[in-house]
Design an enzyme around this catalytic site. Structure first.
Site, short mmCIF file in Angstrom:
data_model
loop_
_atom_site.label_atom_id
_atom_site.label_comp_id
_atom_site.label_asym_id
_atom_site.label_seq_id
_atom_site.Cartn_x
_atom_site.Cartn_y
_atom_site.Cartn_z
CG PHE A 151 -23.09 24.39 11.01
CD1 PHE A 151 -22.33 23.24 11.16
CD2 PHE A 151 -22.49 25.60 11.33
CE1 PHE A 151 -21.01 23.28 11.60
CE2 PHE A 151 -21.17 25.66 11.78
CZ PHE A 151 -20.44 24.49 11.92
CE LYS A 175 -32.98 30.35 9.74
NZ LYS A 175 -31.73 29.75 9.21
CD GLU A 178 -28.30 29.42 6.22
OE1 GLU A 178 -28.86 29.08 7.29
OE2 GLU A 178 -27.63 30.47 6.10
CB SER A 228 -21.97 32.81 15.94
OG SER A 228 -22.79 33.62 15.13
CB CYS A 283 -21.85 25.16 21.62
SG CYS A 283 -22.99 24.03 22.39
CD GLU A 384 -17.50 29.58 18.90
OE1 GLU A 384 -18.11 30.51 18.35
OE2 GLU A 384 -18.05 28.60 19.42
P1 NAD Z 1 -24.66 31.25 13.02
O1 NAD Z 1 -24.80 32.25 14.12
O2 NAD Z 1 -23.92 31.63 11.80
O3 NAD Z 1 -26.13 30.78 12.52
C1 NAD Z 1 -27.12 30.35 13.42
C2 NAD Z 1 -28.48 30.61 12.81
O4 NAD Z 1 -28.63 32.02 12.59
C3 NAD Z 1 -28.69 29.93 11.46
O5 NAD Z 1 -30.01 29.44 11.41
C4 NAD Z 1 -28.46 31.05 10.46
O6 NAD Z 1 -29.22 30.89 9.28
C5 NAD Z 1 -28.93 32.28 11.21
N1 NAD Z 1 -28.20 33.49 10.82
C6 NAD Z 1 -26.91 33.57 10.39
N2 NAD Z 1 -26.58 34.85 10.15
C7 NAD Z 1 -27.68 35.59 10.42
C8 NAD Z 1 -27.95 37.00 10.36
N3 NAD Z 1 -27.04 37.88 9.97
N4 NAD Z 1 -29.18 37.41 10.73
C9 NAD Z 1 -30.12 36.54 11.14
N5 NAD Z 1 -29.91 35.20 11.22
C10 NAD Z 1 -28.70 34.73 10.86
O7 NAD Z 1 -24.05 29.93 13.69
P2 NAD Z 1 -23.60 28.58 12.97
O8 NAD Z 1 -22.35 28.86 12.21
O9 NAD Z 1 -24.73 27.94 12.29
O10 NAD Z 1 -23.26 27.68 14.25
C11 NAD Z 1 -22.04 27.72 14.95
C12 NAD Z 1 -22.10 28.64 16.15
O11 NAD Z 1 -23.17 28.24 17.00
C13 NAD Z 1 -20.86 28.59 17.00
O12 NAD Z 1 -20.54 29.91 17.41
C14 NAD Z 1 -21.27 27.74 18.20
O13 NAD Z 1 -20.54 27.99 19.39
C15 NAD Z 1 -22.68 28.15 18.35
N6 NAD Z 1 -23.46 27.16 19.09
C16 NAD Z 1 -23.81 27.47 20.37
C17 NAD Z 1 -24.50 26.55 21.13
C18 NAD Z 1 -24.91 26.86 22.54
O14 NAD Z 1 -25.64 26.09 23.10
N7 NAD Z 1 -24.46 27.96 23.14
C19 NAD Z 1 -24.87 25.31 20.56
C20 NAD Z 1 -24.52 25.03 19.25
C21 NAD Z 1 -23.80 25.98 18.52
#
Ligand code: NAD
Length: 500
Positions: A151, A175, A178, A228, A283, A384
């Protein structure tokens, strides 16, 4: 109350989802639902995969120069619509307009890199690898690729992936999160306007169901993920199990080491932006300061003074430094972390709980928060937080600071503030982290370098964009060629061929 339900973007057009499930999209500054997004069904995702598969042969055979010209036009359109994309990102995410515009710009820079496709896709050639034998290599597209994005960067993180993938001759299914799908859908329209053939780029907003369909489908060849750490690990394991190549970028806990010889006003200003920009939802945010030697009291005083001056409010208001966080649930989680820091004995210097923004009482706000005297056992260190909470740990030596960073399971980014070249050089050499800043607080590599962490911040082998992105989205084929003269054609051997 009725709000618009967004479409999917499949085969170059808005497409109504067949799913019965929708998710609310909030404006985090007001707490209001502003639109809804369908949570794509398996059938929706399969339609997108079928469109991407059908478009692949034509796009693979389109010359890199033609692909590059379409991406050039797309770049122009992104520039024309930069403010609109920034507005959409700010409205759905909460970050300030200026910050959102900066992140759109960083995405545009990946498109600029991808425009170099005719050059980037040149293989290697060696004459006379054996007597009368030449060898050359090709970088060929892998097929249908998918990207799953978080997000916190509604436009930029998708652009870490699809411009490079498309430039390499693949077709793509995005994808997006959402919570923030609008920028991705808008970029689908802009790609079409730029001349991209239908089916080359598709957008299917959704949740776990859509993701799982992509991970298991035999026609999807490569998965790029950013999010994450627990989900990144799941994506890596599941996609690899299904025989796909995967790059899955995870969470972070980025440390800034402050040496006693650092220029402390410069350092405090740099850490402010890195810790509280985008409400800490980056991140590459600095969430942890490691104060070395006797520097802690001075740096904490400077950070406190600056943190308490930050203006919290809606991201679209002039003069606001920090917007809300993404959701009420995330705000409550961050507040829970602050409570735990207090309960576990950290020194709460600046408390962002209970901040009120006039006229935005229902917004998801947390004020800048600063903790001192944190230890490595406390939950606010081990997890985190992904919010505007900065913690300070105190150590005596650079050795201790390096050991602390290297013992942390996350290894996305880190920075050191010092005026000693010797210290900086040693840090650069010994630190086990993917992206390192020397007096640079948020060392996000430019598009022509690659972006990615180490350890629990990346599952997979290759980083995003730059040449690692090109290698991720292509398969190398090596061709060995001989054109024998008639007199040479008769020899035959069953031994392992050796050249030379
Ligand atoms: P998230 O892991 O909750 O979601 C990321 C994506 O995965 C979304 O599209 C979501 O719909 C999908 N998703 C969520 N739960 C899922 C599941 N159980 N099964 C399959 N798909 C699933 O992350 P977020 O809250 O959207 O973003 C924040 C996180 O992203 C933080 O941990 C941040 O550090 C990380 N991030 C990392 C980087 C990097 O470059 N390393 C960059 C940006 C964000």
């Amino acid at each position: 109350m009725s709000v618009k339900v967004l479409p999917l973007w499949i085969n170059g057009q808005h497409t109504k989802s067949r799913s019965t499930r929708v998710a609310d999209i909030f404006n985090p500054a007001t707490g209001e639902v502003i639109r809804q997004v369908p949570l794509a069904s398996t059938a929706d995702v399969e339609r997108a995969i079928a469109a991407a598969k059908a478009a692949f042969p034509g796009w693979r055979d389109t010359t890199p120069l033609r692909r590059s010209r379409i991406l050039s036009k797309f770049k122009e359109l992104l520039e024309t619509h930069r403010a609109e994309l920034a507005q959409l990102a700010s409205e759905e995410h909460g970050k300030t307009l200026e910050d959102a515009a900066g992140s759109v710009q960083r995405g545009i820079e990946v498109v600029e890199f991808a425009i170099g496709a005719p050059h980037l896709l040149k293989g290697e050639h060696a004459e006379n690898v054996g007597r009368g034998v030449d060898c050359h290599s090709l970088l060929q597209p892998v097929g249908v690729c998918a990207g799953i994005t978080p997000f916190n960067f509604p436009a930029m993180v998708p652009m870490w992936m699809f411009p490079v993938s498309i430039a390499c001759g693949n077709t793509f299914i995005l994808k997006p999160s959402e919570k923030v799908p609008s920028c991705s859908l808008r970029m689908g329209e802009l790609l079409k306007e730029a001349g991209l053939p239908d089916g080359v780029f598709n957008v299917v907003p959704g949740d776990k169901l859509a993701v799982d369909t992509l991970l298991a489908h035999p026609d999807v060849r490569a998965i790029s993920f950013v999010g994450s750490t627990p989900i990144a690990k799941y994506i890596y394991e599941t996609a690899a199990h299904h025989g796909k190549r995967v790059q899955a970028l995870g969470g972070a806990k980025n440390h800034a080491i402050v040496m006693p010889d650092a220029e402390l006003d410069f350092t405090a200003d740099a850490i402010m932006g890195a810790a509280y920009g985008s409400a800490g939802e980056r991140c590459m945010a600095i969430s942890t300061v490691v104060a070395v030697g006797g520097v802690a009291d001075v740096i904490v005083a400077k950070l406190k003074q600056r943190a308490e001056k930050l203006v919290v409010g809606p991201g679209n208001k002039k003069g606001v430094d920090m917007g809300p966080v993404i959701s009420s649930a995330h705000r409550d989680k961050i507040v829970g972390y602050i409570d735990s820091g207090v309960a576990q004995g950290a020194n709460l210097v600046t408390d962002g709980r209970g901040v009120k923004v006039a006229g935005h009482e229902k917004g998801f706000f947390v004020g800048p928060t600063l903790f001192d005297k944190v230890t490595t056992e406390m939950t606010i260190y081990t997890e985190e937080i992904f919010g505007p909470v900065l913690i300070v740990l105190r150590v005596k030596t650079l050795d201790e600071a390096i050991t602390m960073v290297n013992n942390n399971p996350y290894a996305n980014g880190t920075a050191i503030f010092t005026s000693s070249g010797a210290v900086a050089r040693r840090f650069e050499n010994e630190i086990e982290v993917g992206m390192v800043g020397i007096n640079v607080p948020v060392p996000v590599p430019m598009a022509f370098f690659s972006f990615g962490g180490w350890k629990s911040s990346l599952f997979g082998d290759l980083h995003m964009h730059g040449m690692e992105g090109v290698y991720f989205y292509t398969r190398t084929k090596a061709i060995t060629t001989r054109w024998p003269e008639v007199a040479e054609r008769s020899s035959s051997t069953l031994n392992m061929p050796t050249l030379g």
